[in-house]
Design a protein around this motif. Structure first.
Motif, PDB file in Angstrom:
ATOM      1  N   LYS A 191       0.829  -1.209   0.000  1.00  0.00           N
ATOM      2  CA  LYS A 191       0.000   0.000   0.000  1.00  0.00           C
ATOM      3  C   LYS A 191       0.870   1.269   0.000  1.00  0.00           C
ATOM      4  CE  LYS A 191      -4.093   1.665   2.472  1.00  0.00           C
ATOM      5  NZ  LYS A 191      -5.119   1.245   3.438  1.00  0.00           N
TER       6      LYS A 191
ATOM      7  N   GLY B 224     -22.308   0.845   4.724  1.00  0.00           N
ATOM      8  CA  GLY B 224     -21.459   1.088   5.895  1.00  0.00           C
ATOM      9  C   GLY B 224     -21.386   2.576   6.152  1.00  0.00           C
TER      10      GLY B 224
ATOM     11  N   ASN C 146     -16.731   5.554  10.078  1.00  0.00           N
ATOM     12  CA  ASN C 146     -15.779   6.620   9.765  1.00  0.00           C
ATOM     13  C   ASN C 146     -15.542   6.719   8.255  1.00  0.00           C
ATOM     14  OD1 ASN C 146     -12.665   7.238   9.206  1.00  0.00           O
ATOM     15  ND2 ASN C 146     -13.341   8.462  10.931  1.00  0.00           N
ATOM     16  N   THR C 147     -15.365   5.588   7.610  1.00  0.00           N
ATOM     17  CA  THR C 147     -15.047   5.585   6.185  1.00  0.00           C
ATOM     18  C   THR C 147     -16.251   6.022   5.343  1.00  0.00           C
ATOM     19  OG1 THR C 147     -13.512   3.778   6.623  1.00  0.00           O
ATOM     20  CG2 THR C 147     -14.133   4.116   4.332  1.00  0.00           C
TER      21      THR C 147
ATOM     22  N   SER D 184     -26.178   2.755   4.604  1.00  0.00           N
ATOM     23  CA  SER D 184     -26.620   1.689   5.511  1.00  0.00           C
ATOM     24  C   SER D 184     -25.628   1.478   6.644  1.00  0.00           C
ATOM     25  CB  SER D 184     -26.794   0.371   4.754  1.00  0.00           C
ATOM     26  OG  SER D 184     -25.546  -0.223   4.476  1.00  0.00           O
TER      27      SER D 184
ATOM     28  N   LYS E  65     -26.992   9.577  13.050  1.00  0.00           N
ATOM     29  CA  LYS E  65     -26.151   8.423  13.404  1.00  0.00           C
ATOM     30  C   LYS E  65     -25.388   8.714  14.715  1.00  0.00           C
ATOM     31  CE  LYS E  65     -23.429   4.720  12.691  1.00  0.00           C
ATOM     32  NZ  LYS E  65     -23.849   3.356  12.826  1.00  0.00           N
TER      33      LYS E  65
ATOM     34  N   PRO F  12     -28.997  -4.584   5.530  1.00  0.00           N
ATOM     35  CA  PRO F  12     -27.867  -3.631   5.499  1.00  0.00           C
ATOM     36  C   PRO F  12     -27.075  -3.687   4.194  1.00  0.00           C
ATOM     37  CG  PRO F  12     -27.732  -5.105   7.415  1.00  0.00           C
ATOM     38  CD  PRO F  12     -28.807  -5.650   6.531  1.00  0.00           C
TER      39      PRO F  12
ATOM     40  N   ASP G  83     -18.224   0.225   1.881  1.00  0.00           N
ATOM     41  CA  ASP G  83     -17.360   0.845   2.894  1.00  0.00           C
ATOM     42  C   ASP G  83     -17.547   0.226   4.277  1.00  0.00           C
ATOM     43  OD1 ASP G  83     -16.659   2.505   0.828  1.00  0.00           O
ATOM     44  OD2 ASP G  83     -17.716   4.273   1.573  1.00  0.00           O
ATOM     45  N   ALA G  84     -18.108  -1.000   4.338  1.00  0.00           N
ATOM     46  CA  ALA G  84     -18.423  -1.583   5.649  1.00  0.00           C
ATOM     47  C   ALA G  84     -17.362  -2.576   6.107  1.00  0.00           C
ATOM     48  CB  ALA G  84     -19.780  -2.274   5.602  1.00  0.00           C
TER      49      ALA G  84
ATOM     50  N   GLN H 286     -18.249  -8.719   0.985  1.00  0.00           N
ATOM     51  CA  GLN H 286     -19.650  -8.319   0.840  1.00  0.00           C
ATOM     52  C   GLN H 286     -20.193  -8.610  -0.548  1.00  0.00           C
ATOM     53  OE1 GLN H 286     -21.573  -7.051   3.581  1.00  0.00           O
ATOM     54  NE2 GLN H 286     -19.792  -8.161   4.313  1.00  0.00           N
TER      55      GLN H 286
ATOM     56  N   GLY I 140     -14.001   1.177  -0.270  1.00  0.00           N
ATOM     57  CA  GLY I 140     -13.575   1.864   0.954  1.00  0.00           C
ATOM     58  C   GLY I 140     -13.119   0.861   1.990  1.00  0.00           C
ATOM     59  N   ALA I 141     -13.868  -0.216   2.134  1.00  0.00           N
ATOM     60  CA  ALA I 141     -13.488  -1.290   3.058  1.00  0.00           C
ATOM     61  C   ALA I 141     -12.297  -2.049   2.478  1.00  0.00           C
ATOM     62  CB  ALA I 141     -14.653  -2.237   3.274  1.00  0.00           C
TER      63      ALA I 141
ATOM     64  N   ASN J 287      -8.538   3.497  -0.558  1.00  0.00           N
ATOM     65  CA  ASN J 287      -8.663   3.872   0.856  1.00  0.00           C
ATOM     66  C   ASN J 287      -7.323   4.240   1.518  1.00  0.00           C
ATOM     67  OD1 ASN J 287      -7.444   1.473   1.798  1.00  0.00           O
ATOM     68  ND2 ASN J 287      -9.400   0.431   2.067  1.00  0.00           N
TER      69      ASN J 287
HETATM   70  P1  NAD Z   1     -16.439   1.708  11.492  1.00  0.00           P
HETATM   71  O1  NAD Z   1     -16.548   0.721  12.571  1.00  0.00           O
HETATM   72  O2  NAD Z   1     -16.280   3.153  11.824  1.00  0.00           O
HETATM   73  O3  NAD Z   1     -17.720   1.599  10.527  1.00  0.00           O
HETATM   74  C1  NAD Z   1     -18.220   0.427   9.988  1.00  0.00           C
HETATM   75  C2  NAD Z   1     -19.684   0.665   9.629  1.00  0.00           C
HETATM   76  O4  NAD Z   1     -20.183  -0.423   8.865  1.00  0.00           O
HETATM   77  C3  NAD Z   1     -20.607   0.795  10.834  1.00  0.00           C
HETATM   78  O5  NAD Z   1     -21.503   1.858  10.605  1.00  0.00           O
HETATM   79  C4  NAD Z   1     -21.376  -0.566  10.871  1.00  0.00           C
HETATM   80  O6  NAD Z   1     -22.660  -0.434  11.413  1.00  0.00           O
HETATM   81  C5  NAD Z   1     -21.436  -0.861   9.397  1.00  0.00           C
HETATM   82  N1  NAD Z   1     -21.595  -2.255   9.027  1.00  0.00           N
HETATM   83  C6  NAD Z   1     -21.020  -3.366   9.565  1.00  0.00           C
HETATM   84  N2  NAD Z   1     -21.426  -4.469   8.912  1.00  0.00           N
HETATM   85  C7  NAD Z   1     -22.248  -4.044   7.924  1.00  0.00           C
HETATM   86  C8  NAD Z   1     -22.961  -4.686   6.892  1.00  0.00           C
HETATM   87  N3  NAD Z   1     -22.889  -6.010   6.716  1.00  0.00           N
HETATM   88  N4  NAD Z   1     -23.713  -3.939   6.048  1.00  0.00           N
HETATM   89  C9  NAD Z   1     -23.782  -2.605   6.199  1.00  0.00           C
HETATM   90  N5  NAD Z   1     -23.126  -1.937   7.148  1.00  0.00           N
HETATM   91  C10 NAD Z   1     -22.371  -2.650   8.000  1.00  0.00           C
HETATM   92  O7  NAD Z   1     -15.240   1.193  10.577  1.00  0.00           O
HETATM   93  P2  NAD Z   1     -14.392   2.017   9.503  1.00  0.00           P
HETATM   94  O8  NAD Z   1     -13.172   2.547  10.159  1.00  0.00           O
HETATM   95  O9  NAD Z   1     -15.265   2.930   8.736  1.00  0.00           O
HETATM   96  O10 NAD Z   1     -13.911   0.821   8.558  1.00  0.00           O
HETATM   97  C11 NAD Z   1     -14.731   0.248   7.562  1.00  0.00           C
HETATM   98  C12 NAD Z   1     -13.881  -0.469   6.553  1.00  0.00           C
HETATM   99  O11 NAD Z   1     -12.960   0.453   5.983  1.00  0.00           O
HETATM  100  C13 NAD Z   1     -13.020  -1.605   7.116  1.00  0.00           C
HETATM  101  O12 NAD Z   1     -12.917  -2.618   6.137  1.00  0.00           O
HETATM  102  C14 NAD Z   1     -11.683  -0.941   7.310  1.00  0.00           C
HETATM  103  O13 NAD Z   1     -10.618  -1.879   7.294  1.00  0.00           O
HETATM  104  C15 NAD Z   1     -11.649  -0.026   6.127  1.00  0.00           C
HETATM  105  N6  NAD Z   1     -10.691   1.089   6.264  1.00  0.00           N
HETATM  106  C16 NAD Z   1     -10.866   2.051   7.208  1.00  0.00           C
HETATM  107  C17 NAD Z   1      -9.943   3.091   7.311  1.00  0.00           C
HETATM  108  C18 NAD Z   1     -10.100   4.190   8.308  1.00  0.00           C
HETATM  109  O14 NAD Z   1      -9.264   5.089   8.322  1.00  0.00           O
HETATM  110  N7  NAD Z   1     -11.145   4.215   9.123  1.00  0.00           N
HETATM  111  C19 NAD Z   1      -8.829   3.129   6.447  1.00  0.00           C
HETATM  112  C20 NAD Z   1      -8.671   2.131   5.474  1.00  0.00           C
HETATM  113  C21 NAD Z   1      -9.620   1.112   5.406  1.00  0.00           C
END
Ligand code: NAD
Length: 419
Positions: free
Chosen positions: A92, A216, A219-220, A239, A260, A278, A292-293, A297, A314-315, A341
């Motif tokens: 990365k 999702g 944060n993302t 979602s 939220k 979801p 982004d969840a 998926q 995003g995820a 991401n």
């Molecule tokens: P987070 O915990 O802040 O958010 C995840 C969200 O997804 C929550 O709102 C949860 O309710 C929802 N969710 C979970 N399962 C779901 C489903 N099956 N369907 C719909 N929604 C669902 O996590 P995040 O930090 O946003 O991370 C999300 C993804 O992004 C992960 O794969 C993570 O590895 C990736 N990511 C995050 C960052 C970051 O800086 N936060 C950076 C790179 C990658």
């Protein structure tokens, strides 16, 4: 996960080495970390018991610069997971064009079961145990699952005490008051939005008015949606685990973020249609999809229902390799996770540059720098992808990104005399 995760990462590298026509020695060099450190971290718990936790720091590759990657606090994390994650960071960071190698740390612990004092002791203990192998020019950790800016603040404080002076650049994603940067909070989502906008420019004739569905809303996903709306897109579905909100007229993202934050559930958004599933954003009518969840998926079971022409991951790992192939057969494009991401780690790089020079940009200037790097990274991959695709029609954007990442690592190791 464990070994299977690591095996899959190694398979990916092997495939990239083959597609890119690199010598087998490149695979040999990347299939093992340069250094693995395993430490014990004793913590006196609130009830007087002594707990001894196991911690890791995997330093995978330093050809391009200091090791860089997060620290995960998770009850099931294994050393093999940590090696796999460190290896992915090498790829990365190389793709992102920043001067970092790859690393990752972990502690097998459920942080939710610790009191704030115990969590602080564990965080400081991790730094004391690994002090010799960390440093702002050696190895620069950041948060990952189970860790956060508060933990980075304790860690940078502990490191600075051991060193005898403040060393801001040894950890990134610190709170803004302790040499962090306010852009960090939304850096991943902002970077995703920039990449989505650029990809829409190339494949959909622009972002203005395009319908976007986001799975999702953490944060993302929230910040991905927020910035895309600011750029002129129409967010039609969002979602979380509570369900999906669908509104073809467009969702007010700021209002949804407020709902939220206050209620914990996106489904309490006052307008639009509510769908219990979801995963529904994956299937609605939209030109753009942001999975982004979480991982796995879009699979062979549901890929036929995905209508979007542009999928921006995003995820990490939301699309299985078989499903991705199907999406390309249908004429869709998948912008791969480790390109799309990377905003978080690119922002970490900017924070580190600020820290090393003790000079801080304001929020707007930081964001402009982040935007420029993300945009250029996308365009670099896009150019290579289209070139490769004209020769081999089955190539994916992920293949092109992998080859570019390996190419930079290969040249750096070659010129150093490692290969
Ligand atoms: P987070 O915990 O802040 O958010 C995840 C969200 O997804 C929550 O709102 C949860 O309710 C929802 N969710 C979970 N399962 C779901 C489903 N099956 N369907 C719909 N929604 C669902 O996590 P995040 O930090 O946003 O991370 C999300 C993804 O992004 C992960 O794969 C993570 O590895 C990736 N990511 C995050 C960052 C970051 O800086 N936060 C950076 C790179 C990658």
């Amino acid at each position: 996960m464990g070994n299977e995760f690591l095996e899959n990462v190694l398979k990916t590298i092997k495939r990239g080495v083959e597609i890119g026509g690199f010598p087998e020695d490149l695979y040999k060099m990347l299939s093992k970390p340069e250094r693995i450190v395993i430490v014990k971290i004793p913590v006196r718990m609130d009830d007087g018991r002594l707990e001894v936790f196991e911690g890791y720091r995997v330093q995978h590759n330093s050809a391009l610069g200091p090791y860089k990657g997060g620290i995960r606090f998770h009850p099931q994390v294994t050393l093999e997971d940590d090696i796999a994650l460190a290896t992915l960071m090498t790829l990365k960071n190389s793709l992102a064009g920043i001067p970092y190698g790859g690393g990752k740390g972990a502690v097998r612990v459920d942080p939710k079961k610790l009191s704030p004092r115990e969590l602080e002791q564990l965080s400081r203990g991790y730094v004391r145990a690994l002090y010799r192998v960390l440093g702002d020019h050696i190895d620069i950790p950041a948060p990952d699952i189970g860790t956060n800016p508060q933990i980075m603040a304790w860690m940078v404080d502990e490191y600075s005490k051991l060193e005898g002076y403040n060393v801001p650049g040894v950890f990134t994603a610190k709170p803004p008051v302790l040499w962090g940067n306010p852009v960090r909070e939304y850096a991943t989502g902002f970077g995703l939005a920039v990449v989505t906008r650029e990809a829409a420019e190339k494949y959909l004739g622009g972002i203005e008015g395009k319908r976007v569905a986001i799975q999702g809303f953490g944060n993302t996903g929230q910040w991905h949606a927020y910035w895309l709306q600011k750029m002129g897109a129409k967010i039609v579905a969002i979602s979380d685990t509570s369900g999906t909100v669908y509104d073809p007229e467009g969702i007010d993202v700021e209002l949804a973020m407020k709902v939220k934050k206050e209620t914990g559930k996106v489904i309490n958004y006052p307008k639009g249609e509510k769908i219990p599933d979801p995963k529904a954003p994956l299937y609605v009518d939209a030109e753009i999809l942001g999975p982004d969840a979480m991982e796995n998926q879009i699979t062979l079971e549901n890929v036929d229902k995905v209508k979007a022409k542009l999928i921006v991951e995003g995820a990490n790992g939301p699309t299985t390799p078989e499903a991705e192939q199907k999406l390309y057969e249908k004429g869709s494009i998948v912008v791969p996770d480790f390109l799309a991401n990377a905003g978080g780690v690119v922002m970490s790089y900017l924070e580190w540059v600020e820290n090393l020079q003790w000079y801080f940009w304001d929020e707007e200037e930081t964001r402009a720098r982040l935007e420029k790097i993300m945009r250029n990274n996308f365009l670099k991959v896009y150019d290579r992808f289209e070139k490769m695709r004209s020769e081999k029609p089955k190539v994916t954007m992920r293949d092109a990104a992998l080859v570019l990442s390996l190419e930079r690592l290969y040249h750096a190791m070659k010129v150093r005399g490692w290969l």
